[in-house]
Design a protein around this motif. Structure first.
Motif, PDB file in Angstrom:
ATOM      1  N   LEU A  97       0.821  -1.211   0.000  1.00  0.00           N
ATOM      2  CA  LEU A  97       0.000   0.000   0.000  1.00  0.00           C
ATOM      3  C   LEU A  97       0.855   1.262   0.000  1.00  0.00           C
ATOM      4  O   LEU A  97       0.633   2.195  -0.796  1.00  0.00           O
ATOM      5  N   ILE A  98       1.874   1.295   0.872  1.00  0.00           N
ATOM      6  CA  ILE A  98       2.730   2.483   0.967  1.00  0.00           C
ATOM      7  C   ILE A  98       3.553   2.659  -0.305  1.00  0.00           C
ATOM      8  O   ILE A  98       3.636   3.766  -0.867  1.00  0.00           O
ATOM      9  N   SER A  99       4.157   1.581  -0.781  1.00  0.00           N
ATOM     10  CA  SER A  99       4.977   1.680  -1.993  1.00  0.00           C
ATOM     11  C   SER A  99       4.129   2.004  -3.217  1.00  0.00           C
ATOM     12  O   SER A  99       4.590   2.704  -4.131  1.00  0.00           O
ATOM     13  N   GLY A 100       2.889   1.517  -3.261  1.00  0.00           N
ATOM     14  CA  GLY A 100       2.018   1.826  -4.392  1.00  0.00           C
ATOM     15  C   GLY A 100       1.738   3.311  -4.493  1.00  0.00           C
ATOM     16  O   GLY A 100       1.846   3.908  -5.581  1.00  0.00           O
ATOM     17  N   PHE A 101       1.392   3.946  -3.371  1.00  0.00           N
ATOM     18  CA  PHE A 101       1.175   5.397  -3.385  1.00  0.00           C
ATOM     19  C   PHE A 101       2.467   6.141  -3.715  1.00  0.00           C
ATOM     20  O   PHE A 101       2.447   7.133  -4.456  1.00  0.00           O
ATOM     21  N   ALA A 102       3.589   5.674  -3.173  1.00  0.00           N
ATOM     22  CA  ALA A 102       4.863   6.369  -3.411  1.00  0.00           C
ATOM     23  C   ALA A 102       5.282   6.263  -4.875  1.00  0.00           C
ATOM     24  O   ALA A 102       5.681   7.260  -5.493  1.00  0.00           O
ATOM     25  N   VAL A 103       5.195   5.072  -5.451  1.00  0.00           N
ATOM     26  CA  VAL A 103       5.587   4.900  -6.851  1.00  0.00           C
ATOM     27  C   VAL A 103       4.649   5.669  -7.770  1.00  0.00           C
ATOM     28  O   VAL A 103       5.089   6.333  -8.724  1.00  0.00           O
ATOM     29  N   GLY A 104       3.337   5.598  -7.494  1.00  0.00           N
ATOM     30  CA  GLY A 104       2.389   6.348  -8.325  1.00  0.00           C
ATOM     31  C   GLY A 104       2.613   7.841  -8.236  1.00  0.00           C
ATOM     32  O   GLY A 104       2.599   8.547  -9.261  1.00  0.00           O
ATOM     33  N   GLY A 105       2.827   8.360  -7.024  1.00  0.00           N
ATOM     34  CA  GLY A 105       3.093   9.788  -6.886  1.00  0.00           C
ATOM     35  C   GLY A 105       4.397  10.208  -7.542  1.00  0.00           C
ATOM     36  O   GLY A 105       4.467  11.258  -8.190  1.00  0.00           O
ATOM     37  N   GLY A 106       5.446   9.388  -7.390  1.00  0.00           N
ATOM     38  CA  GLY A 106       6.720   9.722  -8.041  1.00  0.00           C
ATOM     39  C   GLY A 106       6.602   9.736  -9.555  1.00  0.00           C
ATOM     40  O   GLY A 106       7.189  10.595 -10.220  1.00  0.00           O
ATOM     41  N   ARG A 107       5.843   8.825 -10.119  1.00  0.00           N
ATOM     42  CA  ARG A 107       5.671   8.801 -11.574  1.00  0.00           C
ATOM     43  C   ARG A 107       4.923  10.045 -12.055  1.00  0.00           C
ATOM     44  O   ARG A 107       5.275  10.643 -13.086  1.00  0.00           O
ATOM     45  N   LEU A 108       3.878  10.435 -11.301  1.00  0.00           N
ATOM     46  CA  LEU A 108       3.133  11.635 -11.685  1.00  0.00           C
ATOM     47  C   LEU A 108       4.012  12.882 -11.617  1.00  0.00           C
ATOM     48  O   LEU A 108       3.956  13.751 -12.503  1.00  0.00           O
ATOM     49  N   ILE A 137       0.252  18.160  -8.682  1.00  0.00           N
ATOM     50  CA  ILE A 137      -0.439  18.224  -7.388  1.00  0.00           C
ATOM     51  C   ILE A 137      -0.911  16.833  -6.970  1.00  0.00           C
ATOM     52  O   ILE A 137      -0.798  16.445  -5.790  1.00  0.00           O
ATOM     53  N   ALA A 138      -1.426  16.064  -7.935  1.00  0.00           N
ATOM     54  CA  ALA A 138      -1.856  14.703  -7.617  1.00  0.00           C
ATOM     55  C   ALA A 138      -0.683  13.846  -7.171  1.00  0.00           C
ATOM     56  O   ALA A 138      -0.799  13.032  -6.236  1.00  0.00           O
ATOM     57  N   GLY A 139       0.471  14.005  -7.818  1.00  0.00           N
ATOM     58  CA  GLY A 139       1.649  13.246  -7.424  1.00  0.00           C
ATOM     59  C   GLY A 139       2.112  13.597  -6.021  1.00  0.00           C
ATOM     60  O   GLY A 139       2.469  12.705  -5.231  1.00  0.00           O
ATOM     61  N   VAL A 140       2.115  14.880  -5.711  1.00  0.00           N
ATOM     62  CA  VAL A 140       2.501  15.304  -4.363  1.00  0.00           C
ATOM     63  C   VAL A 140       1.521  14.755  -3.332  1.00  0.00           C
ATOM     64  O   VAL A 140       1.918  14.306  -2.248  1.00  0.00           O
ATOM     65  N   GLY A 141       0.224  14.755  -3.676  1.00  0.00           N
ATOM     66  CA  GLY A 141      -0.771  14.205  -2.756  1.00  0.00           C
ATOM     67  C   GLY A 141      -0.558  12.723  -2.507  1.00  0.00           C
ATOM     68  O   GLY A 141      -0.670  12.254  -1.366  1.00  0.00           O
ATOM     69  N   CYS A 142      -0.236  11.968  -3.552  1.00  0.00           N
ATOM     70  CA  CYS A 142       0.014  10.529  -3.378  1.00  0.00           C
ATOM     71  C   CYS A 142       1.240  10.294  -2.505  1.00  0.00           C
ATOM     72  O   CYS A 142       1.238   9.401  -1.644  1.00  0.00           O
ATOM     73  N   CYS A 143       2.286  11.064  -2.711  1.00  0.00           N
ATOM     74  CA  CYS A 143       3.485  10.924  -1.876  1.00  0.00           C
ATOM     75  C   CYS A 143       3.190  11.286  -0.422  1.00  0.00           C
ATOM     76  O   CYS A 143       3.704  10.633   0.506  1.00  0.00           O
ATOM     77  N   PHE A 144       2.355  12.294  -0.218  1.00  0.00           N
ATOM     78  CA  PHE A 144       2.005  12.673   1.155  1.00  0.00           C
ATOM     79  C   PHE A 144       1.212  11.559   1.834  1.00  0.00           C
ATOM     80  O   PHE A 144       1.455  11.242   3.014  1.00  0.00           O
TER      81      PHE A 144
END
Length: 269
Positions: A97-108, A137-144
């Protein structure tokens, strides 16, 4: 004229309320509309399409049995794994779950900052700056969100350990009391036995409505096929309320059976 076969009268043209269309004989015992007229009458009818979809369940019963057997086997395997590796499964789930949000946010964020066009070369389509800003903004939100989940996992590690122990005890209870595995099936049988007549009664209740037209139209969403007065709407609402009430009562009985079984297992262990 009329065609007589085995005592059955077949009409060359079968009357529909408000319409007459050509028909063809089927095996000398029935008549059906001709191909073009049949498609015109049945094709746009949403009620007929829904009935055909429901009839697929009856023909797919072998697949349903196979799916149920496979689900039971996989459930037993998962319970055995959960009893042995409960903590590992929880940690791996949080990691995914954590890595999924981090990878998705980093890609965005990478696409918003370093990718200017969808394709390269002469046919390149450059992205709109406003779209890039929204993507950033979406990428930053996913990383947060990923960072918050990581903090929660680290701060509540003790709670995760307690949850893992509770999960192990629950799996042990299910494996030592095999009747709990049959409880969902038994509850489903009772619910189907109760809801079947209730739904049939609801269909009979709907039949009290009056038809809005002599034949179904293609636009059943904006023009309902049946209409009711206020009293009939109140009766329908009361019937639906009682169906929900009975369903919740059966669900509460099912929960009580599970809780009582677990209580007996806990104090006898």
């Amino acid at each position: 004229g009329n065609v007589t076969a085995h005592g059955t009268v077949l009409e060359r043209s079968c009357p529909w309320p408000g319409a007459v269309y050509p028909s063809v004989a089927i095996a000398g015992i029935a008549c059906a509309p001709a191909a073009a007229e049949f498609e015109q009458l049945v094709g746009p009818n949403a009620y007929f399409e829904h009935a055909l979809l429901v009839s697929e369940v009856q023909r797919a019963w072998p697949l349903l049995i196979i799916a149920g057997a496979a689900a039971l086997v996989l459930t037993l395997l998962y319970l055995c794994m959960l009893e042995t590796f409960a903590m590992c499964l929880m940690i791996s789930g949080f990691f995914v779950l954590i890595s999924g949000f981090a990878v998705g946010g980093g890609r965005l964020i990478y696409e918003a900052k370093f990718v200017e066009s969808i394709t390269s070369g002469a046919g390149a389509q450059y992205l709109n700056p406003s779209d890039l800003q929204i993507e950033f903004i979406a990428g930053v939100g996913c990383c947060f969100v990923s960072f918050v989940l990581l903090c929660v996992a680290c701060c509540q590690y003790g709670q995760l350990s307690a949850a893992a122990e509770s999960t192990k005890e629950a799996c042990k209870c299910i494996l030592e009391e095999p009747s709990l595995l049959l409880e969902p099936c038994i509850a489903l049988v009772f619910k189907v036995a109760a809801l079947g007549p209730l739904l049939l009664g609801f269909a009979w209740l709907l039949s009290c409505g009056r038809r809005t037209s002599e034949r179904p139209t293609a636009d059943e969403v904006t023009q309902p096929f049946l209409e009711f007065d206020r009293t009939e709407y109140a009766i329908l609402a009361y019937y639906v309320f009682m169906v929900v009430w009975i369903t919740e009562l059966l669900h509460a009985i099912s929960l009580f059976v599970v809780a009582y079984t677990v209580e007996l297992w806990y104090f006898q262990a």
